[in-house]
Design a protein around this motif. Structure first.
Motif, PDB file in Angstrom:
ATOM      1  N   GLY A 115      -1.325  -0.839  -3.364  1.00 15.46           N
ATOM      2  CA  GLY A 115      -2.449  -0.433  -2.526  1.00 15.46           C
ATOM      3  C   GLY A 115      -3.567  -1.449  -2.586  1.00 15.46           C
ATOM      4  O   GLY A 115      -3.417  -2.493  -3.206  1.00 15.46           O
ATOM      5  N   PRO A 116      -4.625  -1.143  -1.932  1.00 15.46           N
ATOM      6  CA  PRO A 116      -4.922   0.095  -1.246  1.00 15.46           C
ATOM      7  C   PRO A 116      -4.128   0.247   0.062  1.00 15.46           C
ATOM      8  O   PRO A 116      -3.935  -0.709   0.788  1.00 15.46           O
ATOM      9  CB  PRO A 116      -6.418   0.046  -0.967  1.00 15.46           C
ATOM     10  CG  PRO A 116      -6.809  -1.382  -1.082  1.00 15.46           C
ATOM     11  CD  PRO A 116      -5.778  -2.054  -1.941  1.00 15.46           C
ATOM     12  N   ILE A 117      -3.681   1.472   0.332  1.00 16.89           N
ATOM     13  CA  ILE A 117      -2.940   1.805   1.542  1.00 16.89           C
ATOM     14  C   ILE A 117      -3.909   2.488   2.501  1.00 16.89           C
ATOM     15  O   ILE A 117      -4.451   3.544   2.190  1.00 16.89           O
ATOM     16  CB  ILE A 117      -1.759   2.766   1.239  1.00 16.89           C
ATOM     17  CG1 ILE A 117      -0.868   2.220   0.138  1.00 16.89           C
ATOM     18  CG2 ILE A 117      -0.991   3.092   2.512  1.00 16.89           C
ATOM     19  CD1 ILE A 117      -0.165   0.943   0.474  1.00 16.89           C
ATOM     20  N   SER A 118      -4.123   1.887   3.652  1.00 23.91           N
ATOM     21  CA  SER A 118      -5.026   2.483   4.639  1.00 23.91           C
ATOM     22  C   SER A 118      -4.305   2.903   5.917  1.00 23.91           C
ATOM     23  O   SER A 118      -4.870   3.619   6.732  1.00 23.91           O
ATOM     24  CB  SER A 118      -6.161   1.509   4.981  1.00 23.91           C
ATOM     25  OG  SER A 118      -5.644   0.290   5.437  1.00 23.91           O
ATOM     26  N   ALA A 127       1.082   5.294   8.340  1.00 19.39           N
ATOM     27  CA  ALA A 127       2.501   5.030   8.599  1.00 19.39           C
ATOM     28  C   ALA A 127       3.179   4.344   7.412  1.00 19.39           C
ATOM     29  O   ALA A 127       4.391   4.452   7.246  1.00 19.39           O
ATOM     30  CB  ALA A 127       2.645   4.175   9.854  1.00 19.39           C
ATOM     31  N   LYS A 128       2.414   3.667   6.586  1.00 12.81           N
ATOM     32  CA  LYS A 128       2.977   2.961   5.432  1.00 12.81           C
ATOM     33  C   LYS A 128       3.045   3.831   4.181  1.00 12.81           C
ATOM     34  O   LYS A 128       3.700   3.468   3.212  1.00 12.81           O
ATOM     35  CB  LYS A 128       2.157   1.709   5.136  1.00 12.81           C
ATOM     36  CG  LYS A 128       2.227   0.675   6.237  1.00 12.81           C
ATOM     37  CD  LYS A 128       1.408  -0.539   5.898  1.00 12.81           C
ATOM     38  CE  LYS A 128       1.486  -1.560   7.042  1.00 12.81           C
ATOM     39  NZ  LYS A 128       0.655  -2.721   6.775  1.00 12.81           N
ATOM     40  N   LEU A 129       2.377   4.973   4.211  1.00 13.56           N
ATOM     41  CA  LEU A 129       2.279   5.795   3.010  1.00 13.56           C
ATOM     42  C   LEU A 129       3.621   6.381   2.581  1.00 13.56           C
ATOM     43  O   LEU A 129       3.948   6.361   1.396  1.00 13.56           O
ATOM     44  CB  LEU A 129       1.260   6.914   3.213  1.00 13.56           C
ATOM     45  CG  LEU A 129       0.969   7.782   1.993  1.00 13.56           C
ATOM     46  CD1 LEU A 129       0.511   6.941   0.809  1.00 13.56           C
ATOM     47  CD2 LEU A 129      -0.064   8.834   2.335  1.00 13.56           C
ATOM     48  N   GLY A 130       4.407   6.885   3.511  1.00  8.95           N
ATOM     49  CA  GLY A 130       5.703   7.490   3.172  1.00  8.95           C
ATOM     50  C   GLY A 130       6.614   6.553   2.403  1.00  8.95           C
ATOM     51  O   GLY A 130       7.075   6.898   1.304  1.00  8.95           O
ATOM     52  N   PRO A 131       6.891   5.363   2.947  1.00  3.79           N
ATOM     53  CA  PRO A 131       7.753   4.428   2.215  1.00  3.79           C
ATOM     54  C   PRO A 131       7.183   4.011   0.853  1.00  3.79           C
ATOM     55  O   PRO A 131       7.927   3.864  -0.112  1.00  3.79           O
ATOM     56  CB  PRO A 131       7.857   3.227   3.160  1.00  3.79           C
ATOM     57  CG  PRO A 131       7.554   3.767   4.515  1.00  3.79           C
ATOM     58  CD  PRO A 131       6.579   4.884   4.294  1.00  3.79           C
ATOM     59  N   VAL A 181      -0.683   4.865  -6.836  1.00  4.80           N
ATOM     60  CA  VAL A 181      -0.719   4.509  -5.418  1.00  4.80           C
ATOM     61  C   VAL A 181      -2.154   4.723  -4.955  1.00  4.80           C
ATOM     62  O   VAL A 181      -2.653   5.848  -4.943  1.00  4.80           O
ATOM     63  CB  VAL A 181       0.260   5.362  -4.584  1.00  4.80           C
ATOM     64  CG1 VAL A 181       0.147   5.000  -3.107  1.00  4.80           C
ATOM     65  CG2 VAL A 181       1.688   5.171  -5.081  1.00  4.80           C
ATOM     66  N   ASP A 182      -2.817   3.646  -4.593  1.00  4.54           N
ATOM     67  CA  ASP A 182      -4.203   3.681  -4.143  1.00  4.54           C
ATOM     68  C   ASP A 182      -4.208   3.936  -2.637  1.00  4.54           C
ATOM     69  O   ASP A 182      -3.778   3.096  -1.858  1.00  4.54           O
ATOM     70  CB  ASP A 182      -4.873   2.348  -4.475  1.00  4.54           C
ATOM     71  CG  ASP A 182      -6.355   2.316  -4.137  1.00  4.54           C
ATOM     72  OD1 ASP A 182      -6.893   3.322  -3.659  1.00  4.54           O
ATOM     73  OD2 ASP A 182      -6.973   1.249  -4.349  1.00  4.54           O
ATOM     74  N   VAL A 183      -4.679   5.124  -2.231  1.00  2.00           N
ATOM     75  CA  VAL A 183      -4.698   5.509  -0.818  1.00  2.00           C
ATOM     76  C   VAL A 183      -6.146   5.626  -0.358  1.00  2.00           C
ATOM     77  O   VAL A 183      -6.946   6.344  -0.965  1.00  2.00           O
ATOM     78  CB  VAL A 183      -3.973   6.854  -0.596  1.00  2.00           C
ATOM     79  CG1 VAL A 183      -4.003   7.252   0.860  1.00  2.00           C
ATOM     80  CG2 VAL A 183      -2.549   6.770  -1.119  1.00  2.00           C
ATOM     81  N   VAL A 184      -6.462   4.937   0.717  1.00  2.00           N
ATOM     82  CA  VAL A 184      -7.813   4.988   1.287  1.00  2.00           C
ATOM     83  C   VAL A 184      -7.914   6.243   2.142  1.00  2.00           C
ATOM     84  O   VAL A 184      -7.072   6.479   3.015  1.00  2.00           O
ATOM     85  CB  VAL A 184      -8.099   3.739   2.143  1.00  2.00           C
ATOM     86  CG1 VAL A 184      -9.482   3.838   2.780  1.00  2.00           C
ATOM     87  CG2 VAL A 184      -7.969   2.479   1.298  1.00  2.00           C
ATOM     88  N   THR A 185      -8.912   7.070   1.881  1.00  2.00           N
ATOM     89  CA  THR A 185      -9.133   8.277   2.655  1.00  2.00           C
ATOM     90  C   THR A 185     -10.474   8.192   3.364  1.00  2.00           C
ATOM     91  O   THR A 185     -11.277   7.294   3.098  1.00  2.00           O
ATOM     92  CB  THR A 185      -9.120   9.526   1.747  1.00  2.00           C
ATOM     93  OG1 THR A 185     -10.158   9.396   0.770  1.00  2.00           O
ATOM     94  CG2 THR A 185      -7.780   9.689   1.059  1.00  2.00           C
TER      95      THR A 185
END
Length: 81
Positions: free
Chosen positions: A46-49, A52-56, A74-78
């Protein structure tokens, strides 16, 4: 007097309520949690923003946890609220 943050809150200490957010917001600059985790030897991504990329990314992270028995961050940007 009503306490903003509970017992011992900002109003209990005679502080300006309009400044209560100072030191609490993590957005300028946004912290890179994946880099911090990696600095401690924890596998991270991450960061995942992009949603569509979060699932994989989560599938790979779950597989790593299952197969290697190690923690993964898993760093997810919200959306900031």
């Amino acid at each position: 007097m009503r306490s903003v943050a509970g017992a011992g809150g900002i109003t209990d200490r005679g502080r300006d309520v309009t400044r209560a957010h100072i030191g609490l917001d993590l957005d300028a600059p946004a912290p890179d949690f994946a880099a911090m985790a990696a600095s401690f030897g924890i596998e991270s991504t991450g960061p995942i923003s992009d949603p569509a990329k979060l699932g994989p990314v989560l599938q790979r992270a779950f597989a790593t946890v299952r197969d290697q028995r190690v923690p993964v961050l898993v760093d997810v940007v919200t959306q900031h609220r």
